[in-house]
Motif scaffolding. Structure first.
Motif, PDB file in Angstrom:
ATOM      1  N   TYR A 125       0.857  -1.176   0.000  1.00 39.32           N
ATOM      2  CA  TYR A 125       0.000   0.000   0.000  1.00 39.32           C
ATOM      3  C   TYR A 125       0.900   1.236   0.000  1.00 39.32           C
ATOM      4  CZ  TYR A 125      -3.174  -3.688   1.371  1.00 39.32           C
ATOM      5  OH  TYR A 125      -3.882  -4.871   1.411  1.00 39.32           O
ATOM      6  N   GLU A 181       2.114   7.719  -6.098  1.00 41.97           N
ATOM      7  CA  GLU A 181       2.223   6.972  -7.345  1.00 41.97           C
ATOM      8  C   GLU A 181       3.669   6.710  -7.735  1.00 41.97           C
ATOM      9  OE1 GLU A 181       0.982   4.777 -10.399  1.00 41.97           O
ATOM     10  OE2 GLU A 181      -0.462   5.790  -9.093  1.00 41.97           O
ATOM     11  N   GLU A 225      -1.277  -1.073  -4.479  1.00 40.79           N
ATOM     12  CA  GLU A 225      -2.360  -0.099  -4.480  1.00 40.79           C
ATOM     13  C   GLU A 225      -1.838   1.232  -3.934  1.00 40.79           C
ATOM     14  OE1 GLU A 225      -6.917   0.288  -2.693  1.00 40.79           O
ATOM     15  OE2 GLU A 225      -5.788  -1.592  -2.499  1.00 40.79           O
ATOM     16  N   THR A 258      -2.791   4.064  -2.044  1.00 41.84           N
ATOM     17  CA  THR A 258      -3.883   4.381  -1.122  1.00 41.84           C
ATOM     18  C   THR A 258      -3.715   5.722  -0.435  1.00 41.84           C
ATOM     19  OG1 THR A 258      -2.696   3.281   0.671  1.00 41.84           O
ATOM     20  CG2 THR A 258      -4.267   1.940  -0.591  1.00 41.84           C
ATOM     21  N   GLY A 259      -2.481   6.259  -0.433  1.00 46.02           N
ATOM     22  CA  GLY A 259      -2.180   7.382   0.437  1.00 46.02           C
ATOM     23  C   GLY A 259      -1.784   6.876   1.808  1.00 46.02           C
ATOM     24  N   ALA A 271       0.491  13.848   3.814  1.00 48.84           N
ATOM     25  CA  ALA A 271      -0.815  13.185   3.784  1.00 48.84           C
ATOM     26  C   ALA A 271      -1.875  14.028   4.478  1.00 48.84           C
ATOM     27  CB  ALA A 271      -0.724  11.806   4.447  1.00 48.84           C
ATOM     28  N   ALA A 327      -4.952  15.917   2.562  1.00 49.54           N
ATOM     29  CA  ALA A 327      -6.286  15.446   2.958  1.00 49.54           C
ATOM     30  C   ALA A 327      -7.173  16.612   3.375  1.00 49.54           C
ATOM     31  CB  ALA A 327      -6.178  14.433   4.088  1.00 49.54           C
ATOM     32  N   LYS A 329      -6.000  11.851   0.273  1.00 50.43           N
ATOM     33  CA  LYS A 329      -6.643  10.542   0.370  1.00 50.43           C
ATOM     34  C   LYS A 329      -7.048  10.310   1.829  1.00 50.43           C
ATOM     35  CE  LYS A 329      -4.392   8.422  -3.637  1.00 50.43           C
ATOM     36  NZ  LYS A 329      -3.890   9.686  -4.198  1.00 50.43           N
ATOM     37  N   ASN A 368      -9.384   8.696   3.141  1.00 52.23           N
ATOM     38  CA  ASN A 368      -9.917   7.371   3.484  1.00 52.23           C
ATOM     39  C   ASN A 368      -8.878   6.265   3.349  1.00 52.23           C
ATOM     40  OD1 ASN A 368     -12.575   8.423   3.895  1.00 52.23           O
ATOM     41  ND2 ASN A 368     -12.834   8.504   1.665  1.00 52.23           N
ATOM     42  N   ALA A 369      -7.599   6.653   3.352  1.00 53.62           N
ATOM     43  CA  ALA A 369      -6.537   5.664   3.147  1.00 53.62           C
ATOM     44  C   ALA A 369      -6.583   4.539   4.169  1.00 53.62           C
ATOM     45  CB  ALA A 369      -5.165   6.355   3.191  1.00 53.62           C
ATOM     46  N   ASN A 385      -9.459   2.156   3.440  1.00 52.72           N
ATOM     47  CA  ASN A 385      -9.240   1.372   2.215  1.00 52.72           C
ATOM     48  C   ASN A 385      -8.190   0.290   2.421  1.00 52.72           C
ATOM     49  OD1 ASN A 385     -11.144   2.899   0.856  1.00 52.72           O
ATOM     50  ND2 ASN A 385      -9.641   4.345   0.051  1.00 52.72           N
TER      51      ASN A 385
END
Length: 400
Positions: free
Chosen positions: A170, A174, A189, A191-192, A310, A314, A384, A386-387, A390
């Motif tokens: 995770y 990117e 993935e 996800t942040g 982050a 956010a 992100k 909701n990291a 998720n």
């Protein structure tokens, strides 16, 4: 500037979101989480753990970390079980110090193997740092699935070594996906980074401005060098004060200094602003509920650690990043530029900018409405929030 009459965090809604009843689970599952040494590794781990519990209260979570390290205090404070192991980081150069480190790492591995035998976890999650190395290796030796979470634009040493055997990775950004370490990872993935739900749930309101002696009619600069502060950032901002007082009717400052420098920074403010009492400011060593400050912040001046990036994105806050230049792997510089390239931040590298450059960027971001609006949108698009949820959902999907 419009502000609501009441502060509303909506935490009860967040905590009940996607909660699974115990009847939905036939057996209790167990998760081991390893990571520590710094808050940048510990808080993501705690964020994942809290999200797992929100989704399924029956999951049993145990942390493994360094004996006597920061995680040994922080993890129990958040209500989780903690098991200590012997840990040490390898020196970057081959020296005689390698011998005691090798012994500590071997001892940590044997301790971790005992914990694997005792706990029998369904999955082991590592959030980086040398603390997680022996724990994840012990899991692999016991054929227990592992997952890793990477907080930065570049991949840390421990994560890069163990990524090829991870069932899932995770990533915060990117750019980390491009690392060759992940070419054998089953699931990748972006996800942040996991952050606390309260960070984005706290609403901007007049009460917060009053609490810190500020005005809702002025733009707020939040200066933050991390929990310990940052001397270079503190000096840059106090040097900028004589220029910023010209905008006293339009801007104000909240300054988190760190405990070591709070007295000297307060003195700088007092001496500079003796003839400018109308310039509103709040200087503290640390803010326990930083979400309150984020809620009223219009621009940040800060480092560019993975968790700071982050939280800032956010919340959709434009930033002036002054990344720590001495970090191994240049993580903060890479983090900062990855955000700046998307239009959400400006990067001023330490030792390479003037006070005038700082003031010019601050006032332009704050007072040019089009620039501020554009940067807010860019920051929010990168965020992100909701990291943690998720990541937790993904992990649970592997367990059931």
């Amino acid at each position: 500037m419009s502000t609501s009459k009441r502060c509303d965090t909506n935490l009860s809604e967040i905590n009940s979101h996607d909660m699974m009843s115990s009847e939905q689970r036939e057996t209790h599952r167990k998760v081991v989480i390893a990571g520590g040494g710094t808050g940048g590794h510990i808080y993501p781990a705690i964020g994942i753990a809290e999200a797992l519990q929100r989704l399924d209260a029956t999951v049993d979570i145990v942390f493994i970390g360094g004996a006597g390290r920061l995680e040994s205090t922080l993890v129990p404070q958040h209500g989780f079980q903690f098991r200590p192991v012997s840990v040490a980081g390898f020196p970057r150069r081959l020296t005689l110090q390698w011998f005691p480190v090798i012994w500590k790492v071997f001892h940590g591995l044997t301790q971790s193997l005992r914990y694997m035998n005792e706990l029998k976890p369904d999955v082991v999650i590592g959030t980086g740092g040398y603390v997680s190395g022996p724990v994840l290796l012990a899991a692999l030796l016991r054929k227990i699935p592992i997952a890793i979470q990477e907080q930065n634009a570049s991949v840390g040493l421990t994560n890069s070594i163990l990524a090829r055997w991870a069932k899932a990775a995770y990533l915060a950004m990117e750019s980390a996906r491009e690392n060759n370490s992940f070419r054998h990872t089953m699931h990748i993935e972006v996800t942040g980074n996991p952050i606390r739900p309260a960070i984005t749930a706290f609403r901007r309101c007049e009460e917060t401005y009053r609490k810190f002696g500020l005005s809702p009619d002025r733009k707020t600069i939040f200066v933050m060098g991390g929990s310990q502060g940052a001397q270079a950032i503190n000096k840059a901002v106090t040097d900028a004060l004589p220029h910023l007082v010209e905008f006293a009717d339009e801007v104000q400052i909240v300054h988190q200094t760190g405990a070591a420098e709070v007295a000297s920074v307060e003195t700088e403010y007092e001496e500079t602003l003796v003839l400018h009492k109308e310039f509103l400011h709040c200087v503290r060593p640390f803010f326990d509920t930083v979400e309150e400050i984020y809620s009223i912040t219009d621009v940040m001046v800060c480092r560019a650690g993975g968790m700071t990036v982050a939280e800032v994105t956010a919340c959709g806050i434009p930033a002036i990043f002054i990344p720590l230049p001495s970090q191994t792997g240049n993580d903060q510089v890479l983090n900062a530029y990855s955000i700046a390239e998307e239009g959400a931040a400006v990067v001023l590298e330490q030792g390479e900018f003037t006070v005038e450059m700082l003031v010019e960027n601050l006032t332009h971001i704050l007072l040019d409405q089009d620039t501020h609006k554009r940067m807010v949108s860019a920051s929010r698009a990168l965020g992100k929030p909701n990291a943690s949820t998720n990541i937790a959902k993904s992990i649970l999907s592997y367990m059931y």
